[in-house]
Design a protein around this motif. Structure first.
Motif, PDB file in Angstrom:
ATOM      1  N   UNK A 133       0.858  -1.188   0.000  1.00 39.07           N
ATOM      2  CA  UNK A 133       0.000   0.000   0.000  1.00 39.07           C
ATOM      3  C   UNK A 133       0.890   1.232   0.000  1.00 39.07           C
ATOM      4  N   UNK A 134       0.524   2.233  -0.779  1.00 32.63           N
ATOM      5  CA  UNK A 134       1.181   3.543  -0.718  1.00 32.63           C
ATOM      6  C   UNK A 134       0.203   4.520  -0.075  1.00 32.63           C
ATOM      7  N   UNK A 135       0.671   5.191   0.968  1.00 39.39           N
ATOM      8  CA  UNK A 135      -0.125   6.215   1.643  1.00 39.39           C
ATOM      9  C   UNK A 135       0.454   7.577   1.273  1.00 39.39           C
ATOM     10  N   UNK A 136      -0.352   8.426   0.657  1.00 38.34           N
ATOM     11  CA  UNK A 136       0.111   9.772   0.314  1.00 38.34           C
ATOM     12  C   UNK A 136      -0.361  10.744   1.391  1.00 38.34           C
ATOM     13  N   UNK A 137       0.587  11.499   1.919  1.00 44.62           N
ATOM     14  CA  UNK A 137       0.299  12.423   3.012  1.00 44.62           C
ATOM     15  C   UNK A 137       0.631  13.845   2.567  1.00 44.62           C
ATOM     16  N   UNK A 138      -0.372  14.510   2.043  1.00 48.91           N
ATOM     17  CA  UNK A 138      -0.210  15.894   1.604  1.00 48.91           C
ATOM     18  C   UNK A 138      -1.301  16.742   2.212  1.00 48.91           C
TER      19      UNK A 138
END
Length: 322
Positions: A133-138
């Protein structure tokens, strides 16, 4: 003539455009503001204008074959952005149709985090992995899910909205209209809200205390935490608690080999990863304890979302050629 595609990452604040070849090399890149107080049509014209400018800078020996886009609420099936909570335009926005009309080449769109996951799979630290899983935190929080080596798109093309699972019932107001969404706690915006609430609710000394909410940034909180500021560190601890417990739930469902963190808030490194890991392991279903790797994106010196969007259109072009 060298064949290239445009990979585009539409974020809540800024949009990044890259010209990418088949090897995954970003030959040219530029940025334009997503929040531009303009109509969607004007934004798309600015976008395609930026692509044309980059191609001009590269020279006439480069031929554009297609455009791939990663966007909040980007629907691969519809070729559109649908009611994205972190964008100023609402409704069904026919992005691919407009891009193709202006550029004359095919276009495809998917969730921005899905694009990041595809970039990580093809060009980053997830090479060889089948389940991650890739979690994008922006500005918000997104997720790209790969199961058995394939990107999970879902029935309507909207799979991967982990940022909108409920972290707290009747919690913070989210831009999507719901209350308590995970991204209102675990994102750059969520960290700001947490720190500001802690400033209001306590007399704890902090270098952040005299900063107004409008001027407070996640980067500012990160820098304060690095110096040992107790309030800034407490904000990261709370963020880690919320995100870590929800990731424990995600692991129980997906059984991934690794979870990758990507985006501006991920630059905080262990300030964020350490509490996330502790709380994730604490609340983990026992059979999964100690098995899931938490990693930063392997494309730190590149743009995983741009590369993922480019990979998406290369894949689409290859399908059409078969």
């Amino acid at each position: 003539m060298a064949e290239v595609v445009a990979g585009i990452d539409i974020g809540g604040t800024n949009t990044v455009i890259g010209i990418v070849n088949r090897n995954g090399d970003i030959l040219a890149e530029s940025t334009l503001p997503t929040r531009c107080n303009a109509t969607f049509d004007v934004f798309v014209k600015n976008l395609t204008g930026a692509i044309e400018q980059l191609l001009m800078e590269l020279g006439h020996e480069h031929r554009l074959l297609g455009v791939g886009v990663g966007s909040p609420n980007g629907s691969y099936n519809l070729g559109a952005i649908v009611d994205a909570p972190n964008l100023e335009w609402k409704g069904i926005l026919p992005l691919c149709k407009e891009i193709t009309l202006l550029t004359g080449v095919p276009s495809v769109v998917t969730n921005d985090a899905n694009a990041a996951a595809l970039g990580e799979l093809l060009f980053g630290a997830a090479k060889g992995m089948k389940n991650f899983v890739v979690i994008t935190l922006g500005t918000g929080l997104g997720s790209g899910i790969v199961v058995d080596g394939k990107l999970v798109i879902g029935h309507d093309g909207f799979a991967g909205e982990f940022g909108h699972v409920v972290a707290k019932a009747n919690g913070r107001q989210c831009g999507c209209g719901k209350k308590g969404c995970l991204e209102t706690y675990a994102s750059a915006t969520g960290l700001r809200r947490t720190a500001f609430k802690m400033i209001a609710d306590s007399n704890q000394p902090s270098m952040l205390r005299n900063v107004t909410y409008d001027k407070l940034t996640a980067k500012m909180i990160t820098e304060a935490a690095k110096t040992g500021d107790p309030l800034a560190r407490a904000a990261f601890e709370y963020t880690g608690l919320i995100l870590g417990t929800r990731l424990a739930d995600l692991v129980a469902i997906l059984n991934p080999e690794a979870i990758f963190f990507f985006g501006g808030l991920a630059n905080a490194g262990e300030l964020l990863i350490d509490p996330v890991r502790r709380y994730m392991e604490e609340y983990m279903f026992p059979v999964f304890k100690g098995k899931v790797k938490l990693l930063l994106s392997g494309l730190q010196d590149k743009n995983a979302a741009v590369l993922g969007a480019a990979a998406l259109i290369w894949e689409e072009l290859d399908k059409s050629a078969r």
